[in-house]
Design an enzyme around this catalytic site. Structure first.
Site, PDB file in Angstrom:
ATOM      1  N   GLY A 177       1.067  -1.199   0.406  1.00 15.35           N
ATOM      2  CA  GLY A 177       0.109   0.096  -0.335  1.00 15.35           C
ATOM      3  C   GLY A 177       1.176   1.182   0.032  1.00 15.35           C
ATOM      4  O   GLY A 177       1.963   1.035  -0.382  1.00 15.35           O
ATOM      5  N   TRP A 178       0.029   2.613  -0.099  1.00 14.86           N
ATOM      6  CA  TRP A 178       0.996   3.356   0.332  1.00 14.86           C
ATOM      7  C   TRP A 178       2.233   3.538   1.321  1.00 14.86           C
ATOM      8  O   TRP A 178       2.051   3.471   2.048  1.00 14.86           O
ATOM      9  CB  TRP A 178       0.038   4.492   0.473  1.00 14.86           C
ATOM     10  CG  TRP A 178      -0.348   5.207  -1.080  1.00 14.86           C
ATOM     11  CD1 TRP A 178      -1.953   4.791  -1.660  1.00 14.86           C
ATOM     12  CD2 TRP A 178       0.214   5.685  -2.540  1.00 14.86           C
ATOM     13  NE1 TRP A 178      -2.374   5.141  -2.653  1.00 14.86           N
ATOM     14  CE2 TRP A 178      -0.829   6.012  -3.256  1.00 14.86           C
ATOM     15  CE3 TRP A 178       1.856   5.946  -2.461  1.00 14.86           C
ATOM     16  CZ2 TRP A 178      -0.446   6.220  -4.709  1.00 14.86           C
ATOM     17  CZ3 TRP A 178       1.332   6.794  -4.099  1.00 14.86           C
ATOM     18  CH2 TRP A 178       0.622   6.708  -4.368  1.00 14.86           C
ATOM     19  N   TRP A 183       7.770  18.928  11.221  1.00 14.36           N
ATOM     20  CA  TRP A 183       6.578  18.771  10.538  1.00 14.36           C
ATOM     21  C   TRP A 183       5.643  19.116  11.592  1.00 14.36           C
ATOM     22  O   TRP A 183       4.969  19.676  12.311  1.00 14.36           O
ATOM     23  CB  TRP A 183       5.297  17.862  10.838  1.00 14.36           C
ATOM     24  CG  TRP A 183       4.542  16.661  10.929  1.00 14.36           C
ATOM     25  CD1 TRP A 183       4.228  16.698   9.334  1.00 14.36           C
ATOM     26  CD2 TRP A 183       3.697  15.978  11.395  1.00 14.36           C
ATOM     27  NE1 TRP A 183       2.472  16.280   9.575  1.00 14.36           N
ATOM     28  CE2 TRP A 183       2.612  16.106  10.864  1.00 14.36           C
ATOM     29  CE3 TRP A 183       3.515  15.791  12.789  1.00 14.36           C
ATOM     30  CZ2 TRP A 183       1.792  15.404  11.134  1.00 14.36           C
ATOM     31  CZ3 TRP A 183       2.331  15.298  13.458  1.00 14.36           C
ATOM     32  CH2 TRP A 183       1.881  14.518  12.231  1.00 14.36           C
ATOM     33  N   GLU A 201       5.288  18.743   1.435  1.00 14.66           N
ATOM     34  CA  GLU A 201       3.922  18.981   0.933  1.00 14.66           C
ATOM     35  C   GLU A 201       4.085  20.766   2.264  1.00 14.66           C
ATOM     36  O   GLU A 201       4.125  20.469   3.556  1.00 14.66           O
ATOM     37  CB  GLU A 201       2.679  18.154   2.201  1.00 14.66           C
ATOM     38  CG  GLU A 201       3.145  16.890   1.808  1.00 14.66           C
ATOM     39  CD  GLU A 201       1.342  15.951   1.752  1.00 14.66           C
ATOM     40  OE1 GLU A 201       1.203  14.807   1.245  1.00 14.66           O
ATOM     41  OE2 GLU A 201       1.912  15.909   3.307  1.00 14.66           O
TER      42      GLU A 201
END
Length: 579
Positions: free
Chosen positions: A167-168, A420, A476
């Protein structure tokens, strides 16, 4: 002498250590756990479990499973020898081998990080570490399905390594590690491997960076998206705990390496200095204040922070050249009075490793500041270095900071960081967990390997110093600007570039950069992902932008080059070189 660590007369590679360690595995099988650790065993507190191969394997397994059920801040320390256990590595958990070589501690069984979101999605599998041991995985393949802030260091996988769970997964870090078989990156969005070795590598997605890898996979950007740098220009490996045959604990500080390739421990030991554990002040989160810690640092002690949360009413000040500060089990520093969590002097050889800096409810001007503003000294022969230092603003409660990491000292090395501003969790919102910048670099000749910076509200990275270098960048931009007016850096410029090089910078290099958008609100765009002055010695290589949301776009990759992202059908612009 400046930068002295007051090391023992013998090094981590000395004949004394070699002779004792050669006997260690045999001795451990016949000595009780208390005798192995001896009276020299430090008080690491209740969140550090020390295992011996003479202990019952079911008893060890029971303790491992109990920790995994709670997933607080914990460290597992394995004394040299052989083990047959299953080790699921959960949030805030560090698994460490205490031998001079990874092969001194051997686990036959599964050591694994599993996807923590539905559908085998590992994009939120954060904050866990495997360091300093060998694994013979059940079935031949070790699963390490991870994303940010997951160090994989000084490891030997006697089989294959899979970096996903079908999966991711969203990026990770590997260094000074040996994999006998294949490394399968699968759907990993991005990854950095530094000074690692393997039998083969398969898989690619957006951005894979290989620095100091003797046998990197075939292919070159953009298809496949591999960035290969043959030699690592300057680095020291992260310090690590070590126990000798007599049960004496020490911290090995690896030597600085120049122009290197491959792992440090082919001869069985990593070259470096050995600091006895009695030269460290061992701090405990329920006991020690910043004032108490600073008093010990002022006496010339190094610092080891045991797992837990340290609420700091003032900064921890690291001032002595050569001081080593290291955390176990994701020890977390949280300022509570709008103060910094830690500052350093502009001094040779300071090392900070294995810490999570978590912003408090009162806005801090900075969480970690390396050197005071205006620092001028050069440290090329004995640089300050940061290893596995992580930052969080919000997500576990209200958090606010102007800058997370500010580097003022020249020649600083950053060896893996995730900075983050939380996009999910507790107290998350545009006006709740506020943070201007993830990283601000004012020093010159600063080198960063593995730079992950996400969701801050202005420039993710603002680089003011000359002659900087970045090897791998993942970012991001913020999800949550409510409108374009709230996210505009200058008239006619939408948003704030993720990676901003100040206009006065004359020389800078960067390799392997991925910048992504996931805008949650319509009519919000970013004009450019990377913003730099156009000069001959400002060189950027291998850049990609991707939109992961139906809203908005990144209009260009770097300055006015690259073109716009498109969500469906997906267009992910790439730029090979700039200028």
């Amino acid at each position: 002498m400046s930068g002295s660590r007051q090391a023992e007369k013998w090094k981590c590679t000395s004949h004394r250590v070699l002779a004792k360690s050669a006997l260690l595995v045999g001795l451990l099988t016949s000595i009780a756990p208390a005798a192995v650790a001896g009276s020299d065993k430090p008080d690491f507190g209740p969140n550090v479990l020390v295992f011996s191969p003479s202990m019952s394997m079911p008893a060890i397994q029971h303790q491992i499973d109990a920790v995994y059920a709670t997933q607080q801040r914990n460290a597992f320390l394995f004394l040299p020898g052989k083990y047959q256990v299953d080790v699921p590595v959960g949030f805030y958990t560090e698994v460490v081998g205490l031998g001079a070589s990874p092969d001194s501690v051997h686990i036959a069984g599964n050591v694994h990080a599993d996807a923590s979101a539905p559908h085998n999605n590992a994009t939120t599998t954060f904050w866990r570490a495997a360091e300093g041991f060998s694994v013979t995985p059940t079935g031949g393949t070790m699963q390490w399905a991870v994303s940010q802030a997951v160090p994989f260091r000084r490891m030997h996988v006697q089989g294959n390594l899979m970096l996903h769970q079908h999966g991711w997964a969203s990026g990770g870090w590997m260094s000074d590690a040996l994999v006998d078989g294949n490394v399968d990156a699968g759907p990993q969005q991005q990854w950095i491997s530094r000074n690692a070795e393997w039998g083969s590598w398969t898989g690619s997605n957006w951005n894979m960076v290989f620095v100091g890898i003797p046998h990197p996979p075939d292919g070159e950007w953009p298809e496949p998206p591999y960035t290969q740098i043959a030699r690592t220009p300057v680095v020291r490996e992260k310090p690590f705990l070590h126990v000798d045959a007599a049960g004496h604990y020490s911290v090995c500080v690896p030597s600085l390496r120049l122009d290197s390739s491959g792992i440090t421990w082919h001869g069985g030991f990593t070259p470096g200095e050995s600091l006895p554990i009695d030269r460290f002040y061992i701090a405990h989160p329920d006991v020690d204040t910043a004032a108490a810690i600073n008093a010990q640092l002022a006496k010339g002690k190094n610092l080891l922070l045991t797992p837990g949360i340290y609420n700091l009413t003032e900064p921890i000040h690291v001032t002595r050249p050569g001081t080593v500060v290291m955390g176990l089990g994701f020890a977390t520093l949280r300022p509570v009075n709008g103060n910094a969590a830690m500052t350093t002097a502009d001094a040779d050889g300071i090392i900070i490793a294995g810490l999570l800096f978590d912003a408090g409810a009162m806005k801090s001007p900075v969480l970690l500041e390396v050197g005071p503003e205006g620092s001028k000294a050069r440290h090329a022969t004995n640089p300050i270095s940061l290893h596995d230092v992580f930052f969080r603003v919000g997500g576990a409660g209200v958090g606010r900071a102007e800058v997370n990491l500010k580097i003022n000292s020249n020649d600083t090395i950053v060896d893996h960081t995730w900075i983050w501003r939380a996009d999910h969790g507790s107290e998350v919102g545009w006006l709740s967990n506020t943070s201007d910048n993830g990283l601000v670099v004012n020093g010159s000749y600063v080198t960063v390997y593995g730079l992950f910076v996400e969701h801050h509200q202005k420039f993710q990275v603002l680089w003011n110093g000359d002659n900087g270098r970045t090897y791998f960048y993942q970012s991001e931009i913020p999800y949550d600007p409510p409108d374009q007016a709230s996210y505009t850096s200058a008239p006619g410029t939408n948003g704030w570039a993720s990676y901003k090089l100040a206009d006065h910078v004359t020389a800078h290099e960067a390799w392997g950069m991925g910048i992504y958008s996931v805008f949650l609100h319509p009519s919000v765009d970013l004009t450019r992902a990377i913003e730099v002055p156009t000069r001959p010695n400002v060189k950027f290589r291998h850049m990609i932008t991707v939109s992961l949301s139906k809203y908005g776009e990144i209009s260009n990759v770097i300055n006015d080059k690259g073109g716009a992202t498109v969500f469906h059908p997906r267009v992910a612009p790439k730029v090979t070189t700039y200028p």
